[in-house]
Design a protein around this motif. Structure first.
Motif, PDB file in Angstrom:
ATOM      1  N   TYR A   1       0.937  -1.143  -0.039  1.00 28.57           N
ATOM      2  CA  TYR A   1       0.017   0.018   0.124  1.00 28.57           C
ATOM      3  C   TYR A   1       0.818   1.350   0.072  1.00 28.57           C
ATOM      4  CZ  TYR A   1      -3.334  -3.504   1.488  1.00 28.57           C
ATOM      5  OH  TYR A   1      -4.088  -4.783   1.509  1.00 28.57           O
ATOM      6  N   GLU A   2       0.298   2.402  -0.404  1.00 29.22           N
ATOM      7  CA  GLU A   2       1.000   3.566  -0.447  1.00 29.22           C
ATOM      8  C   GLU A   2       0.766   4.046   1.073  1.00 29.22           C
ATOM      9  OE1 GLU A   2      -0.646   7.837  -1.682  1.00 29.22           O
ATOM     10  OE2 GLU A   2      -0.655   6.204  -3.369  1.00 29.22           O
ATOM     11  N   ILE A   3       2.019   4.397   1.598  1.00 25.91           N
ATOM     12  CA  ILE A   3       2.056   5.270   3.018  1.00 25.91           C
ATOM     13  C   ILE A   3       1.889   6.849   2.819  1.00 25.91           C
ATOM     14  CG2 ILE A   3       3.305   5.367   4.868  1.00 25.91           C
ATOM     15  CD1 ILE A   3       4.526   2.875   4.516  1.00 25.91           C
ATOM     16  N   ASN A   4       1.209   7.401   3.419  1.00 24.43           N
ATOM     17  CA  ASN A   4       1.181   8.839   3.616  1.00 24.43           C
ATOM     18  C   ASN A   4       1.119   9.577   4.935  1.00 24.43           C
ATOM     19  OD1 ASN A   4       0.022   9.407   0.836  1.00 24.43           O
ATOM     20  ND2 ASN A   4      -1.273   7.787   1.186  1.00 24.43           N
TER      21      ASN A   4
ATOM     22  N   VAL B   1       0.037   6.040   7.360  1.00 25.43           N
ATOM     23  CA  VAL B   1      -1.242   6.163   7.116  1.00 25.43           C
ATOM     24  C   VAL B   1      -1.397   5.353   5.712  1.00 25.43           C
ATOM     25  CG1 VAL B   1      -3.328   7.231   6.721  1.00 25.43           C
ATOM     26  CG2 VAL B   1      -1.789   8.153   8.351  1.00 25.43           C
ATOM     27  N   LEU B   2      -2.225   4.216   5.917  1.00 26.88           N
ATOM     28  CA  LEU B   2      -2.442   3.432   4.825  1.00 26.88           C
ATOM     29  C   LEU B   2      -3.911   3.889   4.728  1.00 26.88           C
ATOM     30  CD1 LEU B   2      -1.477  -0.199   5.889  1.00 26.88           C
ATOM     31  CD2 LEU B   2       0.010   1.752   4.928  1.00 26.88           C
ATOM     32  N   THR B   3      -4.305   3.764   3.016  1.00 26.59           N
ATOM     33  CA  THR B   3      -5.551   3.963   2.675  1.00 26.59           C
ATOM     34  C   THR B   3      -6.393   2.572   2.186  1.00 26.59           C
ATOM     35  OG1 THR B   3      -5.244   6.304   2.089  1.00 26.59           O
ATOM     36  CG2 THR B   3      -7.231   5.344   1.473  1.00 26.59           C
TER      37      THR B   3
ATOM     38  N   GLU C   1     -22.535   5.907   2.685  1.00 30.77           N
ATOM     39  CA  GLU C   1     -21.763   4.671   2.368  1.00 30.77           C
ATOM     40  C   GLU C   1     -20.247   5.121   2.425  1.00 30.77           C
ATOM     41  OE1 GLU C   1     -22.493   1.850   1.496  1.00 30.77           O
ATOM     42  OE2 GLU C   1     -24.764   1.850   1.282  1.00 30.77           O
ATOM     43  N   VAL C   2     -19.586   4.415   3.218  1.00 26.88           N
ATOM     44  CA  VAL C   2     -18.111   4.707   3.678  1.00 26.88           C
ATOM     45  C   VAL C   2     -17.161   3.903   2.469  1.00 26.88           C
ATOM     46  CG1 VAL C   2     -15.936   4.162   4.908  1.00 26.88           C
ATOM     47  CG2 VAL C   2     -18.264   4.790   6.164  1.00 26.88           C
ATOM     48  N   ASN C   3     -16.500   4.663   1.628  1.00 26.87           N
ATOM     49  CA  ASN C   3     -15.908   4.193   0.487  1.00 26.87           C
ATOM     50  C   ASN C   3     -14.389   3.941   0.985  1.00 26.87           C
ATOM     51  OD1 ASN C   3     -15.658   6.912   0.256  1.00 26.87           O
ATOM     52  ND2 ASN C   3     -15.006   6.607  -1.821  1.00 26.87           N
ATOM     53  N   LYS C   4     -13.701   4.772   1.957  1.00 23.76           N
ATOM     54  CA  LYS C   4     -12.431   4.666   2.308  1.00 23.76           C
ATOM     55  C   LYS C   4     -12.173   4.784   3.719  1.00 23.76           C
ATOM     56  CE  LYS C   4     -10.513   7.329  -1.738  1.00 23.76           C
ATOM     57  NZ  LYS C   4      -9.636   8.506  -2.070  1.00 23.76           N
ATOM     58  N   VAL C   5     -11.125   4.149   4.257  1.00 20.43           N
ATOM     59  CA  VAL C   5     -10.907   3.901   5.879  1.00 20.43           C
ATOM     60  C   VAL C   5      -9.281   4.350   5.611  1.00 20.43           C
ATOM     61  CG1 VAL C   5     -11.002   2.455   7.582  1.00 20.43           C
ATOM     62  CG2 VAL C   5     -12.642   2.199   6.001  1.00 20.43           C
ATOM     63  N   TYR C   6      -9.074   5.207   6.554  1.00 20.06           N
ATOM     64  CA  TYR C   6      -7.633   5.525   6.872  1.00 20.06           C
ATOM     65  C   TYR C   6      -7.002   4.884   8.162  1.00 20.06           C
ATOM     66  CZ  TYR C   6      -8.787   8.932   3.451  1.00 20.06           C
ATOM     67  OH  TYR C   6      -9.123   9.676   2.165  1.00 20.06           O
ATOM     68  N   PHE C   7      -5.957   4.390   7.981  1.00 22.97           N
ATOM     69  CA  PHE C   7      -5.438   3.399   9.156  1.00 22.97           C
ATOM     70  C   PHE C   7      -3.750   3.895   9.469  1.00 22.97           C
ATOM     71  CE2 PHE C   7      -3.647  -0.497  10.749  1.00 22.97           C
ATOM     72  CZ  PHE C   7      -4.658  -0.887  11.648  1.00 22.97           C
ATOM     73  N   ASP C   8      -3.657   4.272  10.630  1.00 22.78           N
ATOM     74  CA  ASP C   8      -2.264   4.711  10.956  1.00 22.78           C
ATOM     75  C   ASP C   8      -1.652   3.323  11.506  1.00 22.78           C
ATOM     76  OD1 ASP C   8      -0.336   6.693  11.568  1.00 22.78           O
ATOM     77  OD2 ASP C   8      -0.351   5.609  13.545  1.00 22.78           O
ATOM     78  N   LEU C   9      -0.628   2.899  11.297  1.00 27.98           N
ATOM     79  CA  LEU C   9       0.112   1.803  11.610  1.00 27.98           C
ATOM     80  C   LEU C   9       0.602   1.817  13.240  1.00 27.98           C
ATOM     81  CD1 LEU C   9       2.755   1.305   9.068  1.00 27.98           C
ATOM     82  CD2 LEU C   9       0.643   0.138   9.121  1.00 27.98           C
TER      83      LEU C   9
ATOM     84  N   LYS D   1      -1.519   3.859  15.415  1.00 28.30           N
ATOM     85  CA  LYS D   1      -2.586   4.529  16.188  1.00 28.30           C
ATOM     86  C   LYS D   1      -4.077   3.742  15.793  1.00 28.30           C
ATOM     87  CE  LYS D   1      -0.350   7.368  18.539  1.00 28.30           C
ATOM     88  NZ  LYS D   1      -0.059   7.154  20.114  1.00 28.30           N
ATOM     89  N   GLY D   2      -4.101   3.096  14.749  1.00 30.84           N
ATOM     90  CA  GLY D   2      -5.324   2.493  14.310  1.00 30.84           C
ATOM     91  C   GLY D   2      -5.943   3.378  13.365  1.00 30.84           C
ATOM     92  N   ILE D   3      -7.291   3.280  13.466  1.00 36.10           N
ATOM     93  CA  ILE D   3      -8.245   3.902  12.498  1.00 36.10           C
ATOM     94  C   ILE D   3      -8.384   5.389  12.905  1.00 36.10           C
ATOM     95  CG2 ILE D   3     -10.395   4.153  11.580  1.00 36.10           C
ATOM     96  CD1 ILE D   3     -10.872   1.109  12.193  1.00 36.10           C
ATOM     97  N   ILE D   4      -8.157   6.276  11.857  1.00 36.54           N
ATOM     98  CA  ILE D   4      -8.236   7.637  12.263  1.00 36.54           C
ATOM     99  C   ILE D   4      -9.057   8.471  11.251  1.00 36.54           C
ATOM    100  CG2 ILE D   4      -5.888   7.735  13.069  1.00 36.54           C
ATOM    101  CD1 ILE D   4      -4.949   9.061  10.476  1.00 36.54           C
ATOM    102  N   GLY D   5      -9.652   7.727  10.293  1.00 37.13           N
ATOM    103  CA  GLY D   5     -10.783   8.668   9.279  1.00 37.13           C
ATOM    104  C   GLY D   5     -11.357   7.677   8.611  1.00 37.13           C
ATOM    105  N   PHE D   6     -12.540   8.282   7.903  1.00 39.78           N
ATOM    106  CA  PHE D   6     -13.339   7.705   6.901  1.00 39.78           C
ATOM    107  C   PHE D   6     -13.712   8.843   5.927  1.00 39.78           C
ATOM    108  CE2 PHE D   6     -14.271   5.561  11.184  1.00 39.78           C
ATOM    109  CZ  PHE D   6     -14.235   4.192  10.760  1.00 39.78           C
ATOM    110  N   ASP D   7     -13.924   8.336   4.621  1.00 37.91           N
ATOM    111  CA  ASP D   7     -14.479   9.237   3.702  1.00 37.91           C
ATOM    112  C   ASP D   7     -15.819   8.473   3.191  1.00 37.91           C
ATOM    113  OD1 ASP D   7     -12.328  10.564   3.554  1.00 37.91           O
ATOM    114  OD2 ASP D   7     -11.749  10.288   1.496  1.00 37.91           O
ATOM    115  N   ASP D   8     -16.937   9.437   3.405  1.00 38.55           N
ATOM    116  CA  ASP D   8     -18.303   8.746   2.961  1.00 38.55           C
ATOM    117  C   ASP D   8     -18.678   9.333   1.534  1.00 38.55           C
ATOM    118  OD1 ASP D   8     -21.319   8.557   2.685  1.00 38.55           O
ATOM    119  OD2 ASP D   8     -21.242   8.298   4.996  1.00 38.55           O
ATOM    120  N   SER D   9     -18.709   8.200   0.462  1.00 38.12           N
ATOM    121  CA  SER D   9     -19.102   8.686  -0.843  1.00 38.12           C
ATOM    122  C   SER D   9     -20.433   9.159  -0.976  1.00 38.12           C
ATOM    123  CB  SER D   9     -18.587   7.580  -1.811  1.00 38.12           C
ATOM    124  OG  SER D   9     -19.398   6.604  -1.410  1.00 38.12           O
TER     125      SER D   9
END
Length: 213
Positions: free
Chosen positions: A150-153, A165-167, A185-193, A195-203
């Motif tokens: 995955y891409e790390i950001n 952060v992984l998406t 409808e959540v289409n993206k989940v942001y996950f820090d290696l 800290k865990g889940i830090i965000g969601f995008d809702d399409s």
């Protein structure tokens, strides 16, 4: 977010964290591979308060709540029938439950971390998903400390910068994740290696939910 590593997407890869030497106990005549102090940074200690609520807020000040339903380390067996070949290992399971949904399905995110006999860590995150007629889940596995799948950001939320952060995205829009509420409808989940889940995008609502620090 700032890109750090060129993406390479794979959904079924082994996670691997290298530690110097595995910590081994003997249990019932078999080896027991335990989490070590060097593993603790990846064990999401922020989730160890069962019953605590994690809140995420969007641009419209709407809040969704996740309850920490489980944080437990258990001793698992390798499953071999021959006692001479069987070994034990530590396995951590973390369950986050979306409290806005009354149903017992499609509302839990499960994080699992296990210790291998080579002294490495295996990690996965299972995110509930839905199509028009069914409810299931998508499991992501990745390598640490450099998950090349995955891409790390970097991602800044408030005054905190998350560096690893992984998406996780639904499959090209064909599958969405859990819904927070009607017309969601959540289409993206942001996950820090760490800290865990830090965000969601809702399409569906076209909003972004981020953890409240």
């Amino acid at each position: 977010m700032r890109k750090i590593i060129k993406p390479l997407l794979l959904l079924t890869s082994l996670l691997i964290i290298y530690s110097c030497n595995p910590e081994i106990d003997i249990f019932g005549g078999n080896e027991h591979f335990k989490f070590s102090s060097s593993d603790e940074i990846y064990l999401f200690k922020d989730y160890n308060k069962v019953g605590e609520i994690r809140q995420f807020i969007n641009e419209n000040n709407r809040i969704v709540n996740f309850e920490i339903e489980r944080y437990k380390i258990e001793k698992e067996s390798s499953g071999f029938l021959s006692p001479a070949k069987m070994y034990y290992y530590d396995n951590l399971v973390i369950i986050l439950k979306l409290t806005e949904i009354n149903s017992e399905v499609c509302n839990k995110i499960i994080i699992s971390i296990s210790k291998s006999k080579e002294g490495k860590l295996g990690n996965s995150i299972s995110i509930p998903s839905s199509t028009e007629n069914s409810c299931g889940g998508i499991k992501f596995q990745y390598k640490i400390p450099e998950p090349i799948e995955y891409e790390i950001n970097e991602m800044k939320i408030g005054n905190i910068t998350y560096e690893s952060v992984l998406t996780f995205e639904g499959k090209g829009g064909l599958i969405n994740y859990l819904s927070f509420f009607e017309k969601s409808e959540v289409n993206k989940v942001y996950f820090d290696l760490k800290k865990g889940i830090i965000g969601f995008d809702d399409s569906e609502s076209n909003t972004k939910f981020r953890i409240m620090n």
